[in-house]
Motif scaffolding. Structure first.
Motif, mmCIF file in Angstrom:
data_model
loop_
_atom_site.group_PDB
_atom_site.id
_atom_site.type_symbol
_atom_site.label_atom_id
_atom_site.label_comp_id
_atom_site.label_asym_id
_atom_site.label_seq_id
_atom_site.Cartn_x
_atom_site.Cartn_y
_atom_site.Cartn_z
ATOM 1 N N ARG A 176 0.804 -1.293 0.037
ATOM 2 C CA ARG A 176 -0.193 0.004 -0.030
ATOM 3 C C ARG A 176 0.795 1.110 0.117
ATOM 4 O O ARG A 176 1.912 1.262 0.522
ATOM 5 C CB ARG A 176 -1.010 -0.174 1.037
ATOM 6 C CG ARG A 176 -1.954 -0.982 0.967
ATOM 7 C CD ARG A 176 -3.117 -0.937 2.324
ATOM 8 N NE ARG A 176 -2.229 -1.329 3.488
ATOM 9 C CZ ARG A 176 -2.953 -1.383 4.706
ATOM 10 N NH1 ARG A 176 -4.130 -1.026 4.831
ATOM 11 N NH2 ARG A 176 -2.210 -2.046 5.629
ATOM 12 N N ILE A 177 0.282 2.076 -0.723
ATOM 13 C CA ILE A 177 0.934 3.664 -0.460
ATOM 14 C C ILE A 177 0.932 4.140 1.043
ATOM 15 O O ILE A 177 -0.119 4.045 1.582
ATOM 16 C CB ILE A 177 0.223 4.653 -1.620
ATOM 17 C CG1 ILE A 177 0.546 3.928 -3.029
ATOM 18 C CG2 ILE A 177 0.745 6.041 -1.458
ATOM 19 C CD1 ILE A 177 -0.371 4.706 -3.933
ATOM 20 N N GLN A 178 1.724 4.836 1.243
ATOM 21 C CA GLN A 178 1.811 5.457 2.829
ATOM 22 C C GLN A 178 2.403 6.776 2.588
ATOM 23 O O GLN A 178 3.432 7.075 2.000
ATOM 24 C CB GLN A 178 2.776 4.426 3.397
ATOM 25 C CG GLN A 178 2.665 4.677 5.047
ATOM 26 C CD GLN A 178 3.804 4.015 5.781
ATOM 27 O OE1 GLN A 178 4.857 4.215 5.844
ATOM 28 N NE2 GLN A 178 3.055 2.938 6.659
ATOM 29 N N ARG A 179 1.769 7.616 3.452
ATOM 30 C CA ARG A 179 2.419 9.039 3.614
ATOM 31 C C ARG A 179 2.533 9.389 4.984
ATOM 32 O O ARG A 179 1.781 9.127 5.905
ATOM 33 C CB ARG A 179 1.037 9.962 3.052
ATOM 34 C CG ARG A 179 0.877 9.895 1.450
ATOM 35 C CD ARG A 179 -0.124 10.876 1.191
ATOM 36 N NE ARG A 179 0.394 12.381 1.264
ATOM 37 C CZ ARG A 179 -0.461 13.331 0.787
ATOM 38 N NH1 ARG A 179 -1.514 13.419 0.527
ATOM 39 N NH2 ARG A 179 0.076 14.545 0.924
ATOM 40 N N ARG A 180 3.731 10.161 4.890
ATOM 41 C CA ARG A 180 3.980 10.576 6.255
ATOM 42 C C ARG A 180 3.585 11.944 6.409
ATOM 43 O O ARG A 180 4.059 12.881 5.694
ATOM 44 C CB ARG A 180 5.662 10.270 6.258
ATOM 45 C CG ARG A 180 6.420 10.966 7.934
ATOM 46 C CD ARG A 180 7.752 10.857 7.842
ATOM 47 N NE ARG A 180 8.344 9.470 7.937
ATOM 48 C CZ ARG A 180 8.460 8.619 8.906
ATOM 49 N NH1 ARG A 180 8.132 9.319 10.081
ATOM 50 N NH2 ARG A 180 8.951 7.515 8.734
ATOM 51 N N VAL A 181 2.954 12.231 7.649
ATOM 52 C CA VAL A 181 2.404 13.646 8.077
ATOM 53 C C VAL A 181 3.034 14.129 9.180
ATOM 54 O O VAL A 181 2.857 13.404 10.123
ATOM 55 C CB VAL A 181 0.929 13.654 8.138
ATOM 56 C CG1 VAL A 181 0.442 14.797 8.455
ATOM 57 C CG2 VAL A 181 0.268 12.948 6.733
ATOM 58 N N ASP A 182 3.796 15.394 9.015
ATOM 59 C CA ASP A 182 4.625 15.703 10.200
ATOM 60 C C ASP A 182 4.013 16.701 11.115
ATOM 61 O O ASP A 182 4.520 17.324 11.849
ATOM 62 C CB ASP A 182 5.848 16.231 9.654
ATOM 63 C CG ASP A 182 5.884 17.333 8.611
ATOM 64 O OD1 ASP A 182 4.435 17.939 8.315
ATOM 65 O OD2 ASP A 182 6.998 17.981 8.337
ATOM 66 N N SER A 183 2.588 17.223 10.865
ATOM 67 C CA SER A 183 1.769 17.947 11.596
ATOM 68 C C SER A 183 0.479 17.860 11.668
ATOM 69 O O SER A 183 -0.271 17.153 10.854
ATOM 70 C CB SER A 183 2.148 19.585 11.115
ATOM 71 O OG SER A 183 1.113 19.649 10.157
ATOM 72 N N PRO A 184 -0.166 18.086 12.955
ATOM 73 C CA PRO A 184 -1.664 17.867 12.955
ATOM 74 C C PRO A 184 -2.545 18.629 12.281
ATOM 75 O O PRO A 184 -3.463 18.154 11.528
ATOM 76 C CB PRO A 184 -1.894 18.289 14.455
ATOM 77 C CG PRO A 184 -0.758 18.152 15.268
ATOM 78 C CD PRO A 184 0.278 18.463 14.013
ATOM 79 N N ARG A 185 -2.140 19.676 11.541
ATOM 80 C CA ARG A 185 -2.675 20.544 10.601
ATOM 81 C C ARG A 185 -3.006 19.640 9.224
ATOM 82 O O ARG A 185 -3.947 19.737 8.712
ATOM 83 C CB ARG A 185 -2.355 21.680 10.697
ATOM 84 C CG ARG A 185 -3.014 22.544 9.479
ATOM 85 C CD ARG A 185 -2.437 24.279 9.474
ATOM 86 N NE ARG A 185 -2.520 25.055 10.747
ATOM 87 C CZ ARG A 185 -2.154 26.272 10.983
ATOM 88 N NH1 ARG A 185 -1.745 26.766 9.951
ATOM 89 N NH2 ARG A 185 -2.493 26.634 12.172
ATOM 90 N N ARG A 186 -1.768 19.349 8.935
ATOM 91 C CA ARG A 186 -1.675 18.689 7.658
ATOM 92 C C ARG A 186 -2.403 17.258 7.630
ATOM 93 O O ARG A 186 -2.968 17.080 6.568
ATOM 94 C CB ARG A 186 -0.096 18.405 7.295
ATOM 95 C CG ARG A 186 0.673 19.609 6.846
ATOM 96 C CD ARG A 186 1.819 18.948 6.274
ATOM 97 N NE ARG A 186 2.756 20.344 6.008
ATOM 98 C CZ ARG A 186 3.632 20.703 6.544
ATOM 99 N NH1 ARG A 186 3.847 20.469 7.978
ATOM 100 N NH2 ARG A 186 4.465 21.970 6.288
ATOM 101 N N LEU A 187 -2.415 16.477 8.858
ATOM 102 C CA LEU A 187 -3.043 15.352 8.861
ATOM 103 C C LEU A 187 -4.604 15.769 8.950
ATOM 104 O O LEU A 187 -5.314 15.032 8.001
ATOM 105 C CB LEU A 187 -2.683 14.655 10.439
ATOM 106 C CG LEU A 187 -3.472 13.476 10.684
ATOM 107 C CD1 LEU A 187 -3.381 12.253 9.572
ATOM 108 C CD2 LEU A 187 -3.304 13.042 11.965
ATOM 109 N N ALA A 188 -5.147 16.748 9.404
ATOM 110 C CA ALA A 188 -6.491 17.057 9.438
ATOM 111 C C ALA A 188 -7.038 17.453 7.860
ATOM 112 O O ALA A 188 -8.166 16.955 7.751
ATOM 113 C CB ALA A 188 -6.952 18.331 10.545
#
Length: 457
Positions: A176-188
């Motif tokens: 599966r494709i996986q993305r790394r998110v480094d902040s709550p704002r980007r995650l939201a």
């Protein structure tokens, strides 16, 4: 390797794991988990997390098929070990429990040098749940590169990168494709976009065990929380995702095959060779591991062989990075014969217990056993140890006429706020397993009835 993904002869992996004989088992599950907590383990990670690890360390009797001694952080009455020994023909097993009630396992064992030296003098393998710097110091292991491999590939991101490399030779293994998110704002923002498109996401902390740190987010949950930002804030505040760490985002497999959750276990020997143990069907509630079933016929041979071939190739890649020891690869059955690898565990796991029990029962009672582990059988009331032991003995007697053997595996949580008992059930057919499980669950749920006469009106 057989068509069902199991080793042709269990002696191969047993020799690679424990030398094929008895071993000393070190219940350091909490310590292993703590090495992935940011910062100092005594300043971070709530006491509850350490307690959970110490409870899970009660699986230590099953770190190999034949223990000689077992060291547990929580106190456990010797009657439990006597019951297991009689059912599994272990003979005398030396039990040292309650050694780390209010501390970490390696710290507590370091404070008992005479015990440690006596166990080392036996010459038997000292087998922990997983390798840590603390347990390596205690057992006298040199820095052999294993800890670096553990740290690297227990990461759910690094594991997927490794899977992607290995899967080039396995067209039926989609990664599966996986993305790394480094902040709550980007995650939201990502969560909001997925919700608008009607897509379900899986959010993962980089490190986590047993489903901890993994959350499935459906569009309806985003709406119920009052929007993506509110949902992400809640997940971080509740500790369902690791605060301060990156979050890994993956698509959810919405139409999986059955059974959905599989795992392949193997051992990397000292010489780097890989010895398959087998493939298990896992029971997962939400994202939480609850048990596994192993044995002949538990899943189609082709699917098991596909998991084993890929898992062995991953094992060889791990060996190339310096890893030695037990490992497993968890899969999601994506349907149409495809298996999507989810994560690697470079340590013992819950399904490993089922494999150990199957190997021992096959050795002492003849081949053909199926083993099902149930890590959380709810109890109808909080039950002190003595009463829980008597309840378990009753379950043993109730299962016998069915042709099933019941073994207690996690007996230390009977007096917790949400009381439960962990057990393993062995039989020679899934019909008997299902019947014994239904009996065990019903009898355990009825425990509360013993207090009905004294409950206030």
């Amino acid at each position: 390797m057989r068509a069902d993904g199991h080793d042709e002869a269990s002696g191969s992996w047993e020799a690679a794991w424990s030398g094929g004989g008895r071993a000393v088992h070190l219940g350091n599950a909490a310590d292993f988990n703590a090495q992935f907590t940011p910062g100092d383990r005594n300043a971070h990670g709530p006491l509850g997390r350490r307690d959970q690890g110490h409870h899970y360390a009660c699986l230590a009797p099953f770190y190999s098929p034949h223990p000689a001694a077992v060291l547990l952080p929580r106190h456990l009455d010797g009657a439990w070990m006597d019951l297991l020994s009689s059912q599994l023909d272990w003979g005398k097993v030396e039990l040292h429990s309650g050694i780390a009630e209010q501390s970490w396992f390696d710290e507590a064992l370091a404070a008992r040098p005479a015990l440690l030296e006596r166990l080392r003098a036996t010459g038997l393998p000292l087998l922990p749940w997983g390798r840590t710097a603390g347990v390596d110091r205690l057992t006298g292991r040199a820095d052999d590169g294993v800890l670096a491999a553990v740290r690297r590939f227990e990461s759910k991101a690094a594991a997927l990168d490794l899977f992607r490399e290995v899967a080039r030779d396995h067209p039926d293994i989609p990664v599966r494709i996986q993305r790394r998110v480094d902040s709550p704002r980007r995650l939201a923002r990502l969560v909001a976009e997925a919700a608008r498109a009607g897509r379900t996401l899986v959010l993962k902390s980089e490190y986590g065990v047993g489903g901890l740190g993994t959350v499935v987010v459906m569009p309806s949950e985003v709406a119920r929380a009052g929007g993506a930002r509110a949902l992400v804030r809640g997940l971080l505040a509740d500790g369902e995702l690791e605060r301060g760490g990156d979050v890994l985002v993956e698509p959810y497999v919405t139409a999986p095959g059955r059974p959905r959750d599989l795992t392949f276990d193997a051992v990397v020997a000292r010489d780097g060779s890989v010895h398959p143990v087998g493939v298990a069907v896992m029971r997962v509630a939400g994202t939480g591991y609850r048990g596994a079933t192993v044995g002949p016929g538990v899943l189609p041979d082709g699917l098991a062989l596909r998991a084993a071939r890929f898992g062995c190739d991953v094992g060889r890649a791990l060996a190339g990075h310096g890893y030695r020891g037990w490992f497993d690869i968890d899969f999601i059955n994506a349907g149409q014969g495809r298996l999507a690898p989810a994560e690697a565990n470079l340590r013992l796991t819950g399904p490993a217990v089922a494999f150990m029990l199957r190997a021992r029962l096959d050795a002492v009672r003849g081949p053909g056993h199926l083993v099902r582990t149930l890590d959380e059988v709810p109890l109808g009331a909080r039950v002190p140890q003595e009463a829980l032991f008597e309840h378990t003995r009753r379950l043993v007697r109730l299962c016998e006429p069915l042709g099933a053997t019941l073994l207690p595996t996690l007996p230390s949580t009977g007096f917790e706020p949400y009381p439960a008992l962990g057990v393993a059930i062995a039989a020679r057919s899934t019909v008997v397993l299902d019947a014994a499980e239904a009996l065990v669950r019903a009898a355990s749920a009825q425990l509360g009835e013993m207090f009905a006469d004294i409950a206030p009106d």
